[in-house]
Design an enzyme around this catalytic site. Sequence first.
Site, short mmCIF file in Angstrom:
data_model
loop_
_atom_site.label_atom_id
_atom_site.label_comp_id
_atom_site.label_asym_id
_atom_site.label_seq_id
_atom_site.Cartn_x
_atom_site.Cartn_y
_atom_site.Cartn_z
N GLY A 63 33.35 40.10 116.04
CA GLY A 63 34.75 40.42 116.24
C GLY A 63 35.48 39.37 117.05
N SER A 64 36.79 39.31 116.89
CA SER A 64 37.62 38.44 117.71
C SER A 64 37.73 39.03 119.12
CB SER A 64 39.00 38.31 117.08
OG SER A 64 38.92 37.74 115.80
N GLY A 65 38.37 38.26 120.00
CA GLY A 65 38.56 38.73 121.37
C GLY A 65 37.53 38.24 122.36
N HIS A 66 36.61 37.36 121.90
CA HIS A 66 35.52 36.92 122.78
C HIS A 66 35.49 35.39 122.95
CE1 HIS A 66 33.88 40.93 122.77
NE2 HIS A 66 33.71 40.92 121.46
N ASP A 102 27.89 44.60 112.57
CA ASP A 102 27.39 43.28 112.18
C ASP A 102 26.06 43.39 111.44
OD1 ASP A 102 29.60 42.08 113.41
OD2 ASP A 102 28.57 41.94 115.33
N HIS A 106 32.56 44.90 125.25
CA HIS A 106 33.58 45.68 124.54
C HIS A 106 34.09 46.83 125.39
CE1 HIS A 106 30.98 44.02 121.24
NE2 HIS A 106 32.16 43.55 120.89
#
Length: 335
Positions: free
Chosen positions: A55-58, A111, A220
């Site tokens: 996921g994005s955001g990392h 994932d 998360h």
Amino acid sequence: MKKILNSADSFVQDTMEGIRAAYGDRVDFLNDDFRVLVSKYPRKAGKVGIVTAGGSGHLPLFLGYVGSGMIDGCAVGEVFASPSSEKMADMIRACDDGAGVLCLYGNYNGDIFNFRMACEDVEFDDIETRQLLGRDDVASSPAERADKRRGVAGIVYAYKIAGAAADELRSLDEVVTVTEKALANIRTMGVALSPCIVPKVGEPTFTIADDEIEIGMGIHGEAGISVEKMLTADQIAERILDTIEADMPLTAGDEVSVMINGLGSTPLEEQFIVYRGVSDRLKAKGVSIVMPHIGEFATSMEMAGLSITVFKLDDELKKLLLAPASTPFYTNTNK
């Protein structure tokens, strides 16, 4: 929510297009699809492909490690959400040079499910794949259930080892074997001081008082081990190392690499204060530190806090760690 963006809906695409605008000479979208980033660096003929997804955001995880000497491609999902199996399959095909592809990613259900489907899909194209999962977060499960642990910042070390081994033109089985060895010797634990806000949600992922710290928080916003009154930098270093060393003992003469990873809003000054505490303790035990990493390697949007990763080395892992690598977000010239 106060963020610098155009809209919550376009957050991921705008981010990806900004990365391509800045580093388009080094990485690019696959078939103009912002969901798949691939390396533009020259690849050796017969090299095993190394790919990941998440996921994005990392940032800079996961896509920040696409380049030379690390990974060849990354599929990108929405913030904290897995990309689709179709995007993963497209990426695997693009990164296969005939020697097979290692899919190296974190231990998260979305994932895992999507990579399994993607690998089954590319089998019809006679592409050989292997899958390895990062499970370095010691706070997320006890040793007897280590297969349930989350993959966090320590996977960056695994990218480095897998990428260097692939660059040596080792076979797929050989790359898998040395990467498995690396993963078995990587441990991470983090602490959080504040939550983050996912743009499409618009609210904090959790709440914590100004004078509190959460021990073992996930990237998360997953719950940690405990919420306690704020600790000093040295106390944080001691608490995390106690947990890591109980799981992976260190003795005089050992060599390790240490990563102090900021989660998004923790200044470098504070990270170096924690590294000082870690370094002092390990040196007092006769443990040598090789190639320390201090900075932001796996963030959680604007979360305040950090994680500490310890990577226990042998001669082979040390050599691969020190091998040159270059990506838009990670450079090691070994000079």
